[in-house]
Each structure stands twice: as C-alpha cells, then as structure tokens.
Design an enzyme around this catalytic site. Structure first.
Site, mmCIF file in Angstrom:
data_model
loop_
_atom_site.group_PDB
_atom_site.id
_atom_site.type_symbol
_atom_site.label_atom_id
_atom_site.label_comp_id
_atom_site.label_asym_id
_atom_site.label_seq_id
_atom_site.Cartn_x
_atom_site.Cartn_y
_atom_site.Cartn_z
ATOM 1 N N MET A 45 -4.209 -5.156 11.447
ATOM 2 C CA MET A 45 -5.072 -4.216 12.153
ATOM 3 C C MET A 45 -5.993 -3.447 11.204
ATOM 4 O O MET A 45 -5.597 -3.048 10.119
ATOM 5 C CB MET A 45 -4.209 -3.209 12.913
ATOM 6 N N ARG A 82 5.189 -48.047 -26.802
ATOM 7 C CA ARG A 82 5.811 -48.873 -25.775
ATOM 8 C C ARG A 82 5.294 -50.298 -25.868
ATOM 9 O O ARG A 82 4.077 -50.529 -25.946
ATOM 10 C CB ARG A 82 5.498 -48.319 -24.390
ATOM 11 N N GLU A 141 13.040 -46.280 -15.654
ATOM 12 C CA GLU A 141 12.052 -46.264 -14.569
ATOM 13 C C GLU A 141 12.422 -47.181 -13.418
ATOM 14 O O GLU A 141 11.665 -47.363 -12.487
ATOM 15 C CB GLU A 141 10.645 -46.559 -15.109
ATOM 16 N N TYR A 155 11.848 -33.206 -24.347
ATOM 17 C CA TYR A 155 10.398 -33.005 -24.349
ATOM 18 C C TYR A 155 9.793 -33.514 -23.049
ATOM 19 O O TYR A 155 10.423 -34.285 -22.323
ATOM 20 C CB TYR A 155 9.749 -33.739 -25.536
ATOM 21 N N CYS A 157 7.658 -39.461 -19.633
ATOM 22 C CA CYS A 157 6.280 -39.813 -19.978
ATOM 23 C C CYS A 157 5.467 -40.211 -18.754
ATOM 24 O O CYS A 157 4.322 -40.599 -18.859
ATOM 25 C CB CYS A 157 6.244 -40.901 -21.034
ATOM 26 N N HIS A 201 -5.755 -45.407 -9.193
ATOM 27 C CA HIS A 201 -6.122 -45.808 -10.552
ATOM 28 C C HIS A 201 -7.186 -44.881 -11.122
ATOM 29 O O HIS A 201 -7.066 -44.370 -12.236
ATOM 30 C CB HIS A 201 -6.616 -47.264 -10.528
ATOM 31 N N LYS A 255 0.839 -1.205 0.000
ATOM 32 C CA LYS A 255 0.000 0.000 0.000
ATOM 33 C C LYS A 255 0.868 1.246 0.000
ATOM 34 O O LYS A 255 0.668 2.169 -0.807
ATOM 35 C CB LYS A 255 -0.911 -0.029 1.238
ATOM 36 N N ARG A 290 -3.095 3.149 8.796
ATOM 37 C CA ARG A 290 -3.407 1.891 8.099
ATOM 38 C C ARG A 290 -2.193 0.983 8.077
ATOM 39 O O ARG A 290 -1.081 1.444 7.881
ATOM 40 C CB ARG A 290 -3.771 2.167 6.637
ATOM 41 N N ARG A 301 -3.743 -1.191 -6.679
ATOM 42 C CA ARG A 301 -2.972 -2.458 -6.655
ATOM 43 C C ARG A 301 -3.429 -3.285 -7.839
ATOM 44 O O ARG A 301 -4.495 -3.008 -8.411
ATOM 45 C CB ARG A 301 -3.215 -3.220 -5.354
ATOM 46 N N ARG A 342 0.587 -46.613 -24.702
ATOM 47 C CA ARG A 342 0.614 -47.827 -23.878
ATOM 48 C C ARG A 342 -0.147 -48.914 -24.629
ATOM 49 O O ARG A 342 -1.381 -48.918 -24.606
ATOM 50 C CB ARG A 342 -0.047 -47.571 -22.516
ATOM 51 N N GLY A 402 10.143 -42.938 -16.980
ATOM 52 C CA GLY A 402 8.843 -43.357 -16.457
ATOM 53 C C GLY A 402 8.847 -43.015 -14.987
ATOM 54 O O GLY A 402 9.176 -43.840 -14.137
ATOM 55 N N THR A 403 8.496 -41.788 -14.700
ATOM 56 C CA THR A 403 8.663 -41.329 -13.313
ATOM 57 C C THR A 403 7.618 -41.888 -12.362
ATOM 58 O O THR A 403 7.775 -41.774 -11.154
ATOM 59 C CB THR A 403 8.662 -39.792 -13.258
ATOM 60 N N ASN A 404 6.565 -42.500 -12.905
ATOM 61 C CA ASN A 404 5.628 -43.163 -11.986
ATOM 62 C C ASN A 404 6.354 -44.327 -11.305
ATOM 63 O O ASN A 404 6.403 -44.421 -10.084
ATOM 64 C CB ASN A 404 4.406 -43.713 -12.736
ATOM 65 N N ASP A 405 6.925 -45.198 -12.135
ATOM 66 C CA ASP A 405 7.645 -46.337 -11.560
ATOM 67 C C ASP A 405 8.936 -45.895 -10.894
ATOM 68 O O ASP A 405 9.299 -46.409 -9.838
ATOM 69 C CB ASP A 405 7.930 -47.381 -12.645
HETATM 70 C C1 PEP Z 1 5.845 -44.672 -15.624
HETATM 71 O O1 PEP Z 1 6.166 -45.606 -14.904
HETATM 72 O O2 PEP Z 1 6.080 -43.486 -15.353
HETATM 73 C C2 PEP Z 1 5.134 -44.931 -16.867
HETATM 74 C C3 PEP Z 1 4.855 -43.967 -17.723
HETATM 75 O O3 PEP Z 1 4.695 -46.193 -17.044
HETATM 76 P P1 PEP Z 1 3.340 -46.738 -16.395
HETATM 77 O O4 PEP Z 1 2.691 -45.618 -15.669
HETATM 78 O O5 PEP Z 1 2.541 -47.222 -17.533
HETATM 79 O O6 PEP Z 1 3.871 -47.812 -15.529
HETATM 80 MG MG MG Z 2 6.069 -47.620 -15.724
#
Ligand code: PEP
Ligand code: MG
Length: 898
Positions: free
Chosen positions: A103, A619, A751, A858, A838, A456, A23, A92, A337, A564, A772-775
């Site tokens: 306040m 894949r 992965e 990517y 991915c 899931h 302010k 203020r 602002r 997949r 495969g960053t999930n695994d």
């Molecule tokens: C992963 O593991 O990140 C991946 C893309 O494979 P999925 O999720 O199918 O196991």
């Molecule tokens: Mg996987």
C-alpha cells in the site's frame, strides 16, 4: 499479559527486522541511537499474519494502537483528532524486505476540517492547510476506500479551470477547500458512506488497508516471482508528520546515499527540493537540486545531515540510502536502509570500509557477489548509449560480455575476414558445431538462432570468454541469401550488430564498448586476495593451450584441471588426425602419429612453462572419431557432385567410407573416452609420449613440472587395468630415454555413474579423480545435453518440472549423491585421494559451494571464471560458518552485534 502487537520506536531495534519490518526496525534503531526521527510506532508483521488468519485485528491489538497514540500525544505535546492542536501522522507499510505492490503511504491522517483552520493559522498558510486536507481525502479515498483515481484528477482540473489557473501551485486556499468538499462527495458516491471524519476510524481503516495489501495481487505475484514467503507479513508504521513543504526557505525534503552508488566514491550523494514533500522529489515533477547545495541554502541542516550520515555508516557499517525532511530548519530522518549499488561500487565500498576499519576483510568478501565480478570483468557497453538504443532481438544470455562486429554466417568467412581483413566479426549461425570453432575463435561474439544455455555455442563461448546469445528464435536466418531478418528488419552479411551476452540482447549498429582489465581492478584484486585467505578449496582452470594457461594463471588459477587434448587438433591440424583415421596399416598409422607428436609436445611444453610449479592435468583424447571428419552429409554431396562432373572424388570418397564406418546410433554412448584408448592404444601412447617428452624437456630447462595424466570416461576398473599400465610403461620409457624424472600421477575422470558407484575399486588404480559433471549429468539423467536443451529442457525449467538446468547447477540430490559416494568410496581405498571437478559446474557458485561441502580439493573452470570461483569457494566457507547469504538483510557477520 496480552501479546505485544505494537512497539513504540524507542522499544525496537534493527535486530527486530522480522517482527517490525525493514522500515520499522530501522526507524526504531535510529531512534535508539539518538538520530532525530519523528516519534512513531509499529504494528508488527505478526499482527498482519494474525489478521490474515482471523479476518480482523488480533485480540488486544487495537487497544495497543490507541495506547501508543496516547504516547505519541504525550511525546509531541499535540493531540490526535484535536481541532486546536492536532497531531497528524502518516501510515506506511513495511515488510521484512522492501517490496513493490504494497500500500502507498497515506499522509496527514488525523486532519479534520477544524484542524485545517488551526494548521493554516499556525503556519500562516491556509492554502497549504487545505491542500494538505484534500490530499488526505484523495489518498485515503483511493488507497483505503478503493475509489478510482481519474475522477479526483477531473475535479482538480475543474477547479483549475474555474480559478483560471494552469498549475496546482496556483490554486487558492478557497479552491482547495472546494476541492476537498467535492472529493468527499465523490468518495461518498463511491462507497455509499460519508467520508470517515473521525481520525481513529481513519487510523483503523488505514491499518487494515496495509494488512490487506499484503495479499493484493501485485504483492502476491512479486513474492511468487522472487521466492519471498507469503507468511512473512507486513508491519504498519505510524509516524508523526513533519513538513518539508513550507515556503519559509528553511524547509525541504530529499533522498541521498552516504556514498556514490555508481562509483562507490566516499562522497555524500543525492538531491533535494526546497518547499516540497517526499513525493515531489520522487515524482520528478520538479527538478531537484544536487544535495551539496544544501550547505548554502540551509547550512545547519547540511552539517547535521553529514554527522548523521557518518553516524549511520559507523553504526550499520554499510552504505545507507536515506530519506530526510527539514521542517522549518529542523532535520528529521524518515528512513535509512542499505543502498543498492553497481558492481564497481560494491567492490570499492567494501575495500574502503576495510581501510576505514568499519568491516573485516572477511565481511568485505561476503559482500561481493559472483554476479558483481561477472559485471566487472566482461567487456560491457557504454550504459548511456545502451539506454538509448532499442533492442532488435532477444535470446538466451549464454555467455556474458559485449561484442560489436560485422555479421558473417559461416566459420570460414568469419575467420578469413578477421585474419585477412582485420575486421571485428560476429558469427551468426543456426547452431554451432565443432567444425565452427575456428570461426568462433576468430569472432568477437556469437549469435545462434537455436540451442540452449549449454549448447555447443554457449559452452565453447564461455570457455573462450566470448559473448554469446544463443537460442535467439526472434531472428530468422537465411543462409542462402546470407541475411537474417527480425520482422521487417533485414540484416545482411557485413552489417554491424552489437550483442549483450549478459542480457541476451541483440542491437543493430555499433554500441561503444568499455573493456575492463583484470590487472587494473585493484579493489577486486584485494577482495580476491582476502577470499584466497578464507577459502579451503583450490581453484584450477580448464585450458587447452599456453595462452589460455597464462591467462588462467594471471586470474589466480592454481593449476590446470583439464586440458582437452582433442582441442589441439582443431582447425588446420584436423588434417593430421584425419591422416591417422584413414591410415590403412600400422606403418601408415605410426607415420601419422609421428606427425602429431611434435605438435602436441610443443603445446604441452608451453603449458608446463606457463604453469611452472603448479599441477597440470592433461586428459587423453575423448570424443568419438567422427568429430574429426567432415559431416557425412557434406561428404555425400561432395562425392555425388564430383561423380556427376565425372571428376575423381579422391580423398573425399575415402573420408565418406570412413565416416560411414564410424557412424554410431548414439555417439555419446559409443566409441569415445577410454574406449578409444582400449581399441587404439597407439594414440594414447603417442599422447603420453608427447606429454612426458615435453615434461622432461621443460624440467631440464628448470621448470617445476607436476603432470597428471587423466583417462576419460571409464565405467569399469578393468578399463584402467588394461590401459594405465601400458601408459605408465610408456611414461617411464620416455623418462629413461630422456634421463629425467618429473612428478606425475595417473588418474581418471568420474563421469559415468558406474565409475562413481565403484569408486573404491577405481581408486585402487587411479591416483586422482576429477568429476566430469557434464557427462555425469547426462548419464545420470539419461539425456543428451544438446538434444535436451534444444527440445525440452528449458521448458522443463520454465514449467517448474526441474528447478534449474542441471547442466548449469549441479543436481545435488541425484548427480550430487553419486559424487558424494565417489568421494567417500575413493578416499576409503586411498586416503587423501586428490579429487576435483572439471565439468562446467566448476564455475557455478552454487555448485562450487556443493563441491566444498563434499570436501573436494579443487574446482576447475574456464579461465574467465577463475575470479568468480575464488570468491565462491570463500563464500562456501563462510556459509559453513553460519554466514547468511547476501541480501539487504543488514549486517552479515554472524558473530558481530551492532
Ligand atoms: C565432463 O564431462 O564434465 C567433461 C569435463 O568432459 P567433456 O565436457 O569434455 O565431455
Ligand atoms: Mg566428459
């Protein structure tokens, strides 16, 4: 020289936000550029911090306040504390960012009983003067001296009764004078001290009260909640009073936005009240007038306001939220602002300002946030109806969007009702499993009682772009009676509910839905095209069929980062895979595969066509085989029932035997991914054949095919050594047979931690990597995602044991380190190695920024998140160049000075 604790408005500017608060900095900036602001000064946030440390004003501060007050006297030609010509001020608070819990403003500081007489005479309105005075005692008593609020209200009630009137507006001058007297008594009873009459005492106490409020409970809680540092402190602004509450027809007060905050339209937007003070507009006691009417009521002020609005926008290059007061025809600005706004207006204002030459295209990109795109692209409820409808139950906001439909409790019915009866359906399940996907595909939205934000249901819903509320423990599903309950409310199969996926809310009945079309969002398209010019990383999409690929491309995807292939065997086609699993000999296996081949080939062909000219990563099959069979429990029941009835359990018995054989203690770490390829190369070979037949056919039709075959879940380079050669030979054989060549690569997913650690060896064979960053997250943390989210992971986050859910945002210190290593080692072996991501993280803005810093080529995400990823990849570049994160911290462009 003594440290400078206090700045006159003309000594500061917008850059001094950290020192003067938002302010104070903006009041100084407006003063500096010649906008009419009542004279004033600011005691700094540093002084506040020093006050907290020492328990008193820092050395020299008070003297500087008094000296600044003298300057105000000179500037206004009045005198603070003087009975004949009193200077009155407001006090203020104002921190770096606006923050509730600080306040409240105190008005009319400096008014004394003698001053009241002068004020009344000057304005010809004693009633107004005594009313102002009693307000000072009331505010000061409550806010500074801590007296409770109700007794003040009781006194006002009494006065009204005594005068026989109903409203405050009807109370007489004498009434307010008596009220002021009783208020003082009240304060004295509360504090044991007379009400401080000396204006400098009031100023000192008021200033201290602002500093103290920085550490009030509400303020501290708020800062903890929003991660605002506790050592920022608040400034104190002392501003000459101006009055909008004369009954002269030329005074009033209002709040306005320089553009429409909900649509972004370039039209002054706001409201005002004649004969009122700021609090009257905000409190809602009187209905304010639409601001454009001011042109009729006080035309000179209206025209000046328009000029000021323009000037402020030109100056700040941002839509402004302003407060103004008109005192006897003279316009004063009390605040400016940057204005809060909806996603639609963020995008509209940013593109308009580029057209107007106010900001660069890059700055427009910087101003839009991923969450804005989310809001713009997902179907959403009609906000007016939504506001009037009570929430039935609340769960996790697993996948954004709005869905309305009839409740069904199993995937088959959901699918049948959709396909055969054309109903809109909400699939309600305790949890979803791969078996339920056909029902999820058919449903408009998904509601689960259990499961986390990456269960899931959540993962699949996001991939499908369907709204999903998961982990909604408030609902109680009774599958047998086909109903769920929330307290006393019973929702039966066929009843209609509405889901708000962005909030995790469930509503009974229908709320109308508005569906935005990406193609129609011309402003957003512009922003994204500018983002494309800024970003370095490409954005690919995860898509399993031609429709998803087409959609991804229309959203701007530059390739498919993950197809997949197992998803091609869901629903009716599961049977084909089961035939393979049950086959007793090679001939039967070959026959089963021969039936699968054309199905896959058709899918691939469609995807190649949709992605003409762009890379497509396919894949090879990944999940454990049991996922293609019914559950063992279900089979056991069916077989037992058949036996009891004396019937032949037939194929069910065979399936059960197979399911028993395939059962694993920990399927996630079992026979899946590349291991399937090693143990049953014929399936992978069939897939490669289908891929290359489709690719060659498409190429012959003139499609520019760039296929990349991806082998999942490797841990050791020898796995690739074994399989890749085999598959490469098959690919070459197909191309020979077809007498065609297509551009292709063979590569792998990273992965499993060991693959990352030995990425230099892996890269000797792999021509590309995809994280495969999930695994990789599961295996680095050593936890199974579904189990963890169901049982403890969300609690971990709630309790602060983990900062965020690592399945939503990449854990940079752990998983991220492995990724970094893999990138370095992989490219050491194979310079220029193509590397992408991915896993689900490919659509998360924070993770995308991290991928940028690693130098990935990517990110690949679900089609619906492609626009967000395009924007986030551009933001990553801006951040690297030193642009701050988005916030209301003024201009963003680090190279541009106002
Ligand atoms: C992963 O593991 O990140 C991946 C893309 O494979 P999925 O999720 O199918 O196991
Ligand atoms: Mg996987």
């Amino acid at each position: 020289m003594a440290h400078k604790w206090v700045y006159m408005f003309e000594e500061g500017d917008a850059e001094m936000r950290n020192l003067l608060g938002g302010k104070g900095a903006n009041l100084a900036e407006m003063t500096r550029i010649g906008i009419p602001v009542p004279p004033g000064f600011t005691a700094t946030t540093e002084a506040c911090i020093a006050y907290q440390k020492d328990g008193g004003f820092p050395d020299g501060m008070w003297d500087q306040v008094v000296a600044s007050m003298q300057k105000l006297n000179e500037q206004t030609g009045k005198t603070f504390g003087d009975a004949n010509n009193p200077l009155l001020v407001s006090v203020r608070s104002g921190a770096r960012v606006s923050m509730p819990g600080m306040m409240d403003t105190i008005l009319n500081l400096g008014l004394t009983p003698a001053g009241v007489e002068t004020m009344g005479a000057k304005f010809g309105d004693m009633r107004f003067a005594w009313d102002s005075y009693r307000r000072l005692i009331q505010m000061f008593g409550k806010v500074v001296l801590g007296a409770p609020a109700e007794p003040f209200e009781e006194i006002i009630d009494d006065i009204r009764k005594e005068e026989g009137v109903k409203t405050d507006a009807e109370v007489s001058a004498a009434g307010w004078k008596e009220c002021a007297r009783r208020f003082k008594e009240l304060v004295e009873n509360h504090t044991g001290q007379p009400f401080p009459e000396d204006p400098y005492d009031q100023l000192r106490l008021g200033t201290e009260a602002v500093f103290k409020s920085w550490n009030g409970k509400r303020a501290v809680d708020y800062r903890n909640n929003f991660g605002i540092p506790h050592d920022w402190g608040t400034a104190v602004n002392v501003v000459t009073m101006v009055y909008g509450n004369f009954a002269d027809g030329k005074s009033g007060t209002g709040v306005a936005f320089t553009r429409n905050p909900s649509t972004g339209e370039k039209k002054f937007y706001g409201e005002y009240l004649l004969n009122a003070q700021g609090e009257d507009v905000v409190s809602g006691a009187r209905t304010p007038t639409e601001v454009s009417k001011l042109v009729e009521e006080i035309p000179s002020a209206w025209h000046e306001l328009q000029e000021i609005a323009d000037k402020l926008e030109q100056h700040y290059r941002e839509m402004q939220d302003i407060e103004f007061t008109i005192e006897a025809g003279k316009l004063w600005m009390l605040q400016t602002r940057s204005g809060k706004r909806t996603a639609a207006s963020v995008v509209k204002i940013a593109t308009d300002m580029v057209d107007e030459g106010l900001i660069s295209q890059t700055e427009a990109v910087a101003r839009v946030q991923a969450s804005d795109i989310d809001q713009l692209l997902h179907p959403r409820f009609d906000l007016e109806v939504l506001a009037k409808t009570p929430v039935l139950a609340h769960g996790l906001n697993a996948s954004p969007g709005a869905a309305v439909g009839k409740v069904y409790f199993d995937a088959d019915t959901a699918e049948q009702k959709t396909k055969e009866e054309g109903e809109d359906v909400i699939l309600v399940r305790p949890l979803t499993e791969p078996d339920d996907v056909h029902g999820m595909l058919a449903a408009k939205g998904i509601l689960t009682q259990e499961g986390g934000a990456t269960s899931h249901a959540a993962v699949v819903a996001r991939q499908l772009g369907k709204p999903c509320v998961s982990g909604c423990g408030e609902i109680n599903i009774n599958l047998k009676e086909r109903k769920f309950t929330v307290g006393d409310v019973v929702v039966k199969e066929g009843d209609v509910i509405s889901l708000n996926g962005a909030k995790g809310d469930v509503y009974l009945g229908t709320i109308p839905v508005v569906v935005p079309e990406f193609e129609e969002q011309t402003e957003l398209q512009k922003i994204l095209s500018w983002a494309d010019e800024t970003r370095r990383m490409m954005v690919w999409a995860n898509a399993d069929d031609p429709q998803q690929a087409t959609r991804a491309r229309s959203y701007g995807a530059q390739g498919i980062g993950l197809c997949r292939t197992e998803h091609m065997f869901l629903g009716e086609r599961t049977q084909l895979f089961q035939n393979y699993i049950l086959a007793d000999d090679d001939a039967a296996k070959a026959a089963a595969l021969a039936k699968m081949l054309p199905e896959q080939r058709d899918d691939f062909h469609g995807i190649f066509k949709a992605m003409d000219g762009l890379p497509v990563i396919i894949r090879l099959i990944d999940p454990p085989l049991h996922e293609f069979l019914p559950s063992r429990e279900e089979l056991m029941v069916d077989v037992a029932v058949a036996k009891v009835k004396g019937e032949d359990a037939g194929v069910k018995e065979k399936l059960l035997a197979k399911a028993n054989e395939l059962q694993e203690y920990n399927p996630m770490l079992g026979l899946r991914g590349v291991r399937l390829g090693v143990m049953m190369p014929d399936v992978n070979k069939m897939q490669v054949r289908a891929i290359f037949e489709a690719a060659c056919d498409a190429a012959k039709e003139g499609v520019d095919v760039h296929v990349e075959v991806m082998i999942p879940l490797i841990g050791h380079v020898n796995e690739l050594k074994f399989l890749q050669k085999l598959l490469l030979d098959e690919a070459k054989a197909v191309m020979d047979e077809k007498n065609a060549t297509v551009s292709y690569k063979f590569g792998t997913m990273i992965e499993i931690p060991r693959a990352a650690l030995t990425a230099d060896e892996v890269a000797e064979l792999a021509e590309f990597f995809s994280f495969g960053t999930n695994d990789l997250t599961q295996m680095t943390y050593g936890l199974s995602r579904d189990d963890a989210e169901r049982h403890f992971l969300l609690q971990y986050v709630e309790q602060g044991i983990l900062p965020v859910n690592p399945f939503q945002t990449i854990d940079r210190d752990g998983v991220g380190l492995l990724m970094k290593m893999a990138v370095e080692k992989g490219r050491a072996t194979r310079p220029g190695l193509e590397i992408g991501i991915c896993g689900e993280h490919g659509g998360d803005p924070n993770s995308i920024e991290f991928c940028h810093t690693l130098g990935l080529n990517y990110v690949s995400c679900s089609p619906f998140r492609v626009p967000i990823a395009r924007l986030s990849a551009a933001h990553a570049v801006l951040r690297e160049k030193g642009w701050p994160r988005i916030g209301d911290l003024g201009a963003l462009d680090p190279d541009r000075k106002n």
